[in-house]
Design a protein around this motif. Sequence first.
Motif, PDB file in Angstrom:
ATOM      1  N   UNK A 250      -5.280 -42.307  33.920  1.00 13.00           N
ATOM      2  CA  UNK A 250      -4.729 -43.621  34.185  1.00 13.00           C
ATOM      3  C   UNK A 250      -3.429 -43.855  33.429  1.00 13.00           C
ATOM      4  N   UNK A 251      -3.386 -43.358  32.208  1.00 13.75           N
ATOM      5  CA  UNK A 251      -2.235 -43.601  31.345  1.00 13.75           C
ATOM      6  C   UNK A 251      -1.612 -42.278  30.902  1.00 13.75           C
ATOM      7  N   UNK A 252      -0.297 -42.307  30.743  1.00 12.62           N
ATOM      8  CA  UNK A 252       0.443 -41.095  30.369  1.00 12.62           C
ATOM      9  C   UNK A 252       1.456 -41.409  29.271  1.00 12.62           C
ATOM     10  N   UNK A 253       1.740 -40.394  28.448  1.00 14.71           N
ATOM     11  CA  UNK A 253       2.838 -40.493  27.508  1.00 14.71           C
ATOM     12  C   UNK A 253       4.142 -40.082  28.167  1.00 14.71           C
ATOM     13  N   UNK A 254       5.191 -40.058  27.369  1.00 12.67           N
ATOM     14  CA  UNK A 254       6.516 -39.784  27.910  1.00 12.67           C
ATOM     15  C   UNK A 254       6.827 -38.291  27.963  1.00 12.67           C
ATOM     16  N   UNK A 255       6.016 -37.483  27.308  1.00 12.22           N
ATOM     17  CA  UNK A 255       6.189 -36.040  27.339  1.00 12.22           C
ATOM     18  C   UNK A 255       6.957 -35.495  26.146  1.00 12.22           C
ATOM     19  N   UNK A 256       6.688 -34.236  25.840  1.00 14.51           N
ATOM     20  CA  UNK A 256       7.406 -33.524  24.789  1.00 14.51           C
ATOM     21  C   UNK A 256       7.707 -32.112  25.288  1.00 14.51           C
ATOM     22  N   UNK A 257       8.912 -31.655  25.037  1.00 16.31           N
ATOM     23  CA  UNK A 257       9.360 -30.373  25.591  1.00 16.31           C
ATOM     24  C   UNK A 257       8.940 -29.205  24.710  1.00 16.31           C
ATOM     25  N   UNK A 258       8.415 -28.179  25.349  1.00 20.49           N
ATOM     26  CA  UNK A 258       8.074 -26.924  24.682  1.00 20.49           C
ATOM     27  C   UNK A 258       8.851 -25.806  25.369  1.00 20.49           C
ATOM     28  N   UNK A 259       9.602 -25.056  24.582  1.00 19.77           N
ATOM     29  CA  UNK A 259      10.382 -23.945  25.121  1.00 19.77           C
ATOM     30  C   UNK A 259      10.025 -22.675  24.363  1.00 19.77           C
ATOM     31  N   UNK A 260       9.605 -21.649  25.100  1.00 17.84           N
ATOM     32  CA  UNK A 260       9.216 -20.382  24.504  1.00 17.84           C
ATOM     33  C   UNK A 260      10.173 -19.306  25.006  1.00 17.84           C
ATOM     34  N   UNK A 261      10.851 -18.674  24.082  1.00 24.38           N
ATOM     35  CA  UNK A 261      11.810 -17.640  24.447  1.00 24.38           C
ATOM     36  C   UNK A 261      11.202 -16.255  24.239  1.00 24.38           C
TER      37      UNK A 261
END
Length: 123
Positions: free
Chosen positions: A111-122
């Motif tokens: 029902x509810x969501x956060x704004x998100x956080x970016x994960x980058x794996x090189x």
Amino acid sequence: QVQLVESGGGSVQAGGSLRLSCAHSGSAYLTYCMGWSRQAPGEDRRRVSVIYTYTNSTYYADSVLGRFTISQDSAKNTLYLQMNSLKPEDTATYYCGARGIGDCSLSTPFRDWGQGTQVTVSS
């Protein structure tokens, strides 16, 4: 409505680890089921893991099983996702989600969501 705020994303090399956090407003009735989903560019949002906060039952997508661990600290109103042995294909925006009492599985709509956080794996 539950307020969800993710943190902990960043850039790491393959094989590294990150721990994501999701601070929430703590309404127990609205956070019986919580979890993490991720969305890579051009792809649909996909569920990674869920936890039934009442029993601490957890579920994982096959792609992260054995590498990711979902947990909660009810005293801090915080959900976590420990990510180990990260792979380039784990690169995505990670979202924290929640819903009230009812079904809690990898397919449960939140029902509810956060704004998100970016994960980058090189590599």
